[in-house]
Design an enzyme around this catalytic site. Sequence first.
Site, PDB file in Angstrom:
ATOM      1  N   HIS A 125       0.839  -1.211   0.000  1.00 30.42           N
ATOM      2  CA  HIS A 125       0.000   0.000   0.000  1.00 30.42           C
ATOM      3  C   HIS A 125       0.873   1.260   0.000  1.00 30.42           C
ATOM      4  O   HIS A 125       0.724   2.134  -0.852  1.00 30.42           O
ATOM      5  CB  HIS A 125      -0.917  -0.038   1.230  1.00 30.42           C
ATOM      6  N   GLU A 126       1.800   1.326   0.949  1.00 36.76           N
ATOM      7  CA  GLU A 126       2.639   2.527   1.054  1.00 36.76           C
ATOM      8  C   GLU A 126       3.533   2.690  -0.173  1.00 36.76           C
ATOM      9  O   GLU A 126       3.782   3.802  -0.619  1.00 36.76           O
ATOM     10  CB  GLU A 126       3.481   2.489   2.338  1.00 36.76           C
TER      11      GLU A 126
ATOM     12  N   HIS B 295       3.351   6.734  -6.838  1.00 35.23           N
ATOM     13  CA  HIS B 295       2.576   7.896  -7.291  1.00 35.23           C
ATOM     14  C   HIS B 295       3.487   9.133  -7.273  1.00 35.23           C
ATOM     15  O   HIS B 295       3.511   9.929  -8.206  1.00 35.23           O
ATOM     16  CB  HIS B 295       1.385   8.093  -6.344  1.00 35.23           C
TER      17      HIS B 295
END
Length: 676
Positions: A459-460, A466
């Site tokens: 997730h991180e 991004h």
Amino acid sequence: WCDSWGGCCAGPGTGLQSSLWIPSVGNSDVFLLFSALQGLFGVPELSCPEGFQEAQDKALQDSEQLVQKACSTPPGPETVKIFDQLSDSLCRVADLADFVKVAHPDFAFREAAEEACRNIGTVVEKLNTDVELCQSLRRLLGDETVMSSLDPETRRVAELFMFDFEISGIHLDEEKRKKAVDLNVRILDLCNEFLIGTHIPNKIDKHVLPEHIRYNFTAEGNYLQVAGLHADCPDDLVREAAYKIFLHSNSQQLARLEELLASRNSLAQLVGYDTFAHRALQGTMAKTPGMRHVWKDMLRNQITQKDFEMMTKMKMKLNPHNSVSYISICDCLYNIDPGLYCPFFSLGACMEGLNSLFSQLLGISLYAEQTKRGEIWSEDVRKLAVVHETEGLLGYIYCDFFQRPDKPHQDCHFTVRGGRLKENGEYQLPVVVLMLSLPNSARGAPTLLSPGMMENLFHEMGHAMHSMLGRTRYQHVTGTRCATDFAEVPSILMEYFANDYRVVNQFARHYKTGQPLPKNMVSRLCESKKVCAAADMQLQVFYAVLDQIYHGKHPLKKSTTEILKETQEKVYGLPYVHNTAWQLRFSHLVGYGAKYYSYLMSRAVASMVWKQCFAQNPFDRAMGERYRREMLAHGGAKEPMLMVQGMLQKSPSVEDFVDALVSDLDHDFETFIMDS
Ligand SMILES: [Zn+2]
């Protein structure tokens, strides 16, 4: 990666000793000892706490010059560039300080960073109400010929900067502007007080509780302190007591919340919005509170239906105080013992998994880079260079993964420096920190992750990618600086990869034997998650709806507690427990204010992207490239819905959003029953 700590490699046949991990031992240490002390993150001033003052003064000096330049430059693309430079010079210190103030092990550094944050915050407030500065931007936005000659990104960034002015009430007359400033100050104080109040334990006379459960709580003379919900406690009575005591209503905290909501509403109306929610949702995917209500209602009905089917099948009875322990109940039912999974998820294996996934999907590799003396704040922090196969270096990720005293127990992504196109044509590379709180491994053993930790790491890393792949011209919209309801799309998408057997099978190897993780263990894990997901999603819908009502039309028709009771019974379906006030513990009301729904919205988009683009082949390079081009590259520089359309090559309807969330809950009960 970190498996090589203590000389333990990852076992036979796992191929984990790649370039990803170069341990900083041997001669290099001697070299470091004699080399000049560098500042944190390589910022020269930050080699000591006092350096923050210096960095801050320099930023403020630069910003003064830039303000003058902005005011004297005729309206054009140059105006936006100067605004972004201004924002960059302040953010570069403030963002870095934002991280250091929570995570640096040295108190003096934390304090100096906190001070810098406060000072820069004050300057930003002032700039946001600087009429002359605002006018230079307004001249640009008002000039139709110039505006229509700008590219969409520049136009959007100009509008975003204007939005910052407007929410500070710059367009108001002096009296109203002063009122807006006062309200902002009051809201900030109320937010801080409310946040502190959400964590304060409740005290109770110990004689009220049966003797055999008292030891579960901290004693203080004749009192017991209840500091949380004790959701993991197997004893039903302990959970019930904790629920009723910890969530017991507190008149002071209640007054704070009600004043906070009322003040937010006044501020929103003062600057021209119907409600605080209308103000907060500007620029998001949801756009207006109205559109959201539609899909929330549909979603609620469909999830309730799913949840009901599941409960009947599993013959489970829920009441509020054990709904929170639902997940551990699921884990038991599915025989999910994290201990069985951990040996397959060494940190080194997981990092190699990510490296391999990114290289197949995006042509990107992660390389461990030697840090200079003073560049990092703790010896166990690792710096990764993110390198593209043809484009070269894209940015840096500092991995602060391990627990240490005074470090918050929080998985978090921090932007330390935003990407932007510099005046000389070079690209300012983005720098981020990923913070996890992994347990320190025993000497000689690798760090082993539970399935949950592995998913969080993915997730991180989604957030980090991004940031790394964003190639916005302006740092104001770099990477994760995008609409709140879009921000979790890249990270939640990574969770889908983390739960796919084809992906997991590439890296999950027993650290001693090198054996792959058996397929049935992966499917069991995924199925168990789906069972919990229905209940969890219903809870998320309840929170999101509550947040919307609180930040909707004022004055509220009822007290926040009465609204909670009504919404809980209607949306969540579980009865309200007399004399409790859960909303007083809902800390996200502060940070997310009217945008708590964002998580569900992001999940819906991630689910659509996964199913349509990656479910068939999670290593599809063409899809990876499309994902980078249509979504990641734009940060916040493009309207989020346009990015979604670009990725899915269609415009999803409200029903598509709902379907995406609900269809994730579908699962195969037969497998479960046969398997358990
Ligand atoms: Zn996240």
